[in-house]
Enzyme design. Structure first.
Site, PDB file in Angstrom:
ATOM      1  N   SER A 182     -54.097  15.798  24.495  1.00  0.00           N
ATOM      2  CA  SER A 182     -54.503  16.660  25.606  1.00  0.00           C
ATOM      3  C   SER A 182     -53.296  17.420  26.139  1.00  0.00           C
ATOM      4  O   SER A 182     -52.155  16.917  26.091  1.00  0.00           O
ATOM      5  CB  SER A 182     -55.074  15.743  26.687  1.00  0.00           C
ATOM      6  OG  SER A 182     -54.990  16.337  27.948  1.00  0.00           O
ATOM      7  N   TYR A 232     -54.823   8.466  32.617  1.00  0.00           N
ATOM      8  CA  TYR A 232     -55.436   9.057  31.410  1.00  0.00           C
ATOM      9  C   TYR A 232     -54.378   9.832  30.622  1.00  0.00           C
ATOM     10  O   TYR A 232     -54.208   9.642  29.413  1.00  0.00           O
ATOM     11  CB  TYR A 232     -56.593   9.991  31.802  1.00  0.00           C
ATOM     12  CG  TYR A 232     -56.966  10.927  30.681  1.00  0.00           C
ATOM     13  CD1 TYR A 232     -57.690  10.458  29.596  1.00  0.00           C
ATOM     14  CD2 TYR A 232     -56.544  12.260  30.685  1.00  0.00           C
ATOM     15  CE1 TYR A 232     -57.995  11.303  28.528  1.00  0.00           C
ATOM     16  CE2 TYR A 232     -56.843  13.107  29.628  1.00  0.00           C
ATOM     17  CZ  TYR A 232     -57.564  12.620  28.561  1.00  0.00           C
ATOM     18  OH  TYR A 232     -57.847  13.449  27.508  1.00  0.00           O
ATOM     19  N   LYS A 267     -52.521   9.258  26.733  1.00  0.00           N
ATOM     20  CA  LYS A 267     -52.367  10.239  25.644  1.00  0.00           C
ATOM     21  C   LYS A 267     -50.892  10.346  25.233  1.00  0.00           C
ATOM     22  O   LYS A 267     -50.582  10.436  24.050  1.00  0.00           O
ATOM     23  CB  LYS A 267     -52.930  11.606  26.053  1.00  0.00           C
ATOM     24  CG  LYS A 267     -54.451  11.609  26.197  1.00  0.00           C
ATOM     25  CD  LYS A 267     -55.135  11.270  24.876  1.00  0.00           C
ATOM     26  CE  LYS A 267     -56.640  11.131  24.986  1.00  0.00           C
ATOM     27  NZ  LYS A 267     -57.256  10.557  23.763  1.00  0.00           N
TER      28      LYS A 267
END
Ligand code: UDP
Length: 342
Positions: free
Chosen positions: A126, A151, A155
Site C-alpha cells: 500500500s 495497518y 504492510k
C-alpha cells in the site's frame, strides 16, 4: 498453464483480479474465509468466469489448512497474496489483531511457497508505507515514512519480511505492488466493493449518500495546503489495478524481473481532490450530492500520488480509466449490489 492461487480472492481487489486473470487465460483458484466479504460474491465471480469459482474457505493463519491447499494443487505456479485485515481505524484500536493476522498469514504463505516449490509471489502492499511523504509524487525508491496506523505498519513489516525471504532464497521471485486508492467496480456490476464492515473510503461513502443509506458526506478538511484545500489522492480503477496483477504474474513467469524482489507503485500518477471527486460524481451521474464541509480527520495526509515510470516502463502496465470511469462504475455497482445481502 498452472494455477494462480489468489488469497483473499473473494475480497474487493481479489475478486476483480480473479476475473482479469481468467480473461487473460490464467487459471485462478481462491482462498478466502469471508472475514470481510459476502459468500454470495462467489456467484458474481462464477458468472463472470463462466464456471464455478474454486474457493478454499480457510483461515490462512492456520498453517496446516494452508498447506493442504498446496498439497491438493501441485500445479500452482504463482501466488497473489491479498488476504489481510485492511481497516485503518480498527488497526489503530486493535493493533495485535492486525499484526497477528497480516503477518502470520504472510509467513504461512511464504513457508508453503518454499516447501511446495512455488517460485512466483505477488504481495499486496500500500502507498501507506510512504507515510506522510514530503516527496511528491512518491517513487518506489522513496523511503518508508512513519506509519500512520498499525495497518500501514503491517504492510511495511510484510515488505521487510519478503525482502529477507528473497535474500535467503534467491530462486524465489516476488513482486510487491503498492496500491494507491482503489475504487470503482467491474463494468458488469456483477462484482464490486462490498465489505461487511462499515465503509470508511470516500467513493463508497459518496455512493451510499447518493442512494440514501447515509444522510450526508462530510468533507474532512478544507484548509489543507492543496489547490482547493481538500486532500488529494490518486484514485485507481479497480479493473486497472486487477490487470496490474495479471501483468505482474506474466512478468514473473516470463522471467522479466531484474531482481528477485521488484516493487511497483500502482496509481495513475495524478492527484484528485475530495471536492473534485464529488464534482466528478455529480457531473457524470447527474446527481446532486448532499455534502458538508467539515473538520480534518485525524491521521489524514494532505496529498499523495504516484510516480508511474516503473510500472509503465518495466511492468508495462498502463491504467486506462480515469476518475469519471471510477465514479460511474461505483454508482452503477451501488444501485446493483443489494442482491448480495438479499
Ligand atoms: N474523506 C472525506 N469524507 C469521508 C471519507 C473520506 O472527506 O467521509 C476524505 C479523506 O479525508 C481523504 C480522502 O477522502 O482525504 C480519501 O479518503 P479514503 O479513506 O478513501 O482513503 P485514504 O485516506 O486511505 O487515502
Amino acid at each position: 498453464m498452472g494455477k494462480t492461487l489468489v488469497t483473499g480472492g473473494c475480497g474487493y481487489i481479489g475478486s476483480h483480479t480473479i476475473v482479469d486473470l481468467h480473461d487473460n487465460g490464467f487459471n485462478p483458484v481462491s482462498a478466502d474465509n469471508f472475514s470481510n466479504s459476502y459468500q454470495k460474491i462467489t456467484e458474481g465471480i462464477s458468472d463472470l468466469i463462466g464456471k464455478p469459482l474454486t474457493n478454499y474457505d480457510i483461515d490462512l493463519c492456520n498453517l496446516e489448512k494452508t498447506e493442504a491447499i498446496f498439497k491438493e494443487n501441485p500445479d500452482i505456479d504463482a501466488v497473489i497474496h491479498f488476504a489481510a485485515f485492511i481497516y485503518v481505524p480498527e488497526s489503530v484500536t486493535s493493533p495485535i489483531k492486525y499484526y497477528r493476522n497480516n503477518l502470520i498469514n504472510l509467513m504461512n504463505i511464504l513457508d508453503c511457497c518454499k516447501k511446495y516449490n512455488v517460485k512466483n509471489i505477488i504481495f499486496s502492499s500500500s502507498c501507506s508505507v510512504y507515510g506522510n511523504s514530503k516527496e511528491l509524487p512518491v517513487r518506489e525508491s522513496t523511503p518508508f515514512g512513519e506509519a500512520e496506523s498499525s495497518y500501514a505498519r503491517t504492510k511495511q513489516m510484510g515488505e521487510l519480511i519478503i525482502r529477507d525471504f528473497c535474500l535467503a532464497y534467491p530462486d524465489t521471485n516476488v513482486v510487491i505492488l503498492r496500491y494507491f486508492n482503489p475504487a470503482g467496480s467491474h463494468e458488469s456490476s456483477k462484482i464490486g466493493e462490498a465489505p461487511i464492515l462499515e465503509n470508511t473510503h470516500l467513493i463508497p461513502i459518496i455512493t451510499e449518500v447518493a442512494i440514501g443509506h447515509r444522510e450526508k458526506l462530510i468533507v474532512f478538511g478544507t484548509d489543507y495546503p492543496t489547490r482547493d484545500g481538500s486532500c488529494i489522492r490518486d484514485y485507481i480503477h479497480v479493473m486497472d489495478l486487477a490487470h496490474a496483477h495479471t501483468k505482474a504474474v506474466e512478468f514473473l513467469l516470463e522471467g522479466k524481473n531484474e531482481k528477485n524482489c521488484e516493487v511497483f507503485n500502482l496509481g495513475i500518477g495524478d492527484g484528485v481532490s475530495v471536492l473534485e471527486t464529488i464534482k466528478a460524481f455529480e457531473r457524470v451521474n447527474g446527481i446532486q450530492l448532499n455534502y458538508q464541509l467539515g473538520e480534518r480527520r485525524p491521521g489524514d495526509i494532505a496529498a499523495i500520488y504516484s510516480h508511474t515510470d516503473r510500472s509503465t516502463n518495466i511492468l508495462g502496465w498502463l491504467p486506462k480509466r480515469n476518475i469519471e470511469d471510477i465514479v460511474k462504475s461505483a454508482w452503477a455497482w451501488e444501485q446493483h449490489k443489494k442482491w448480495l445481502t438479499s
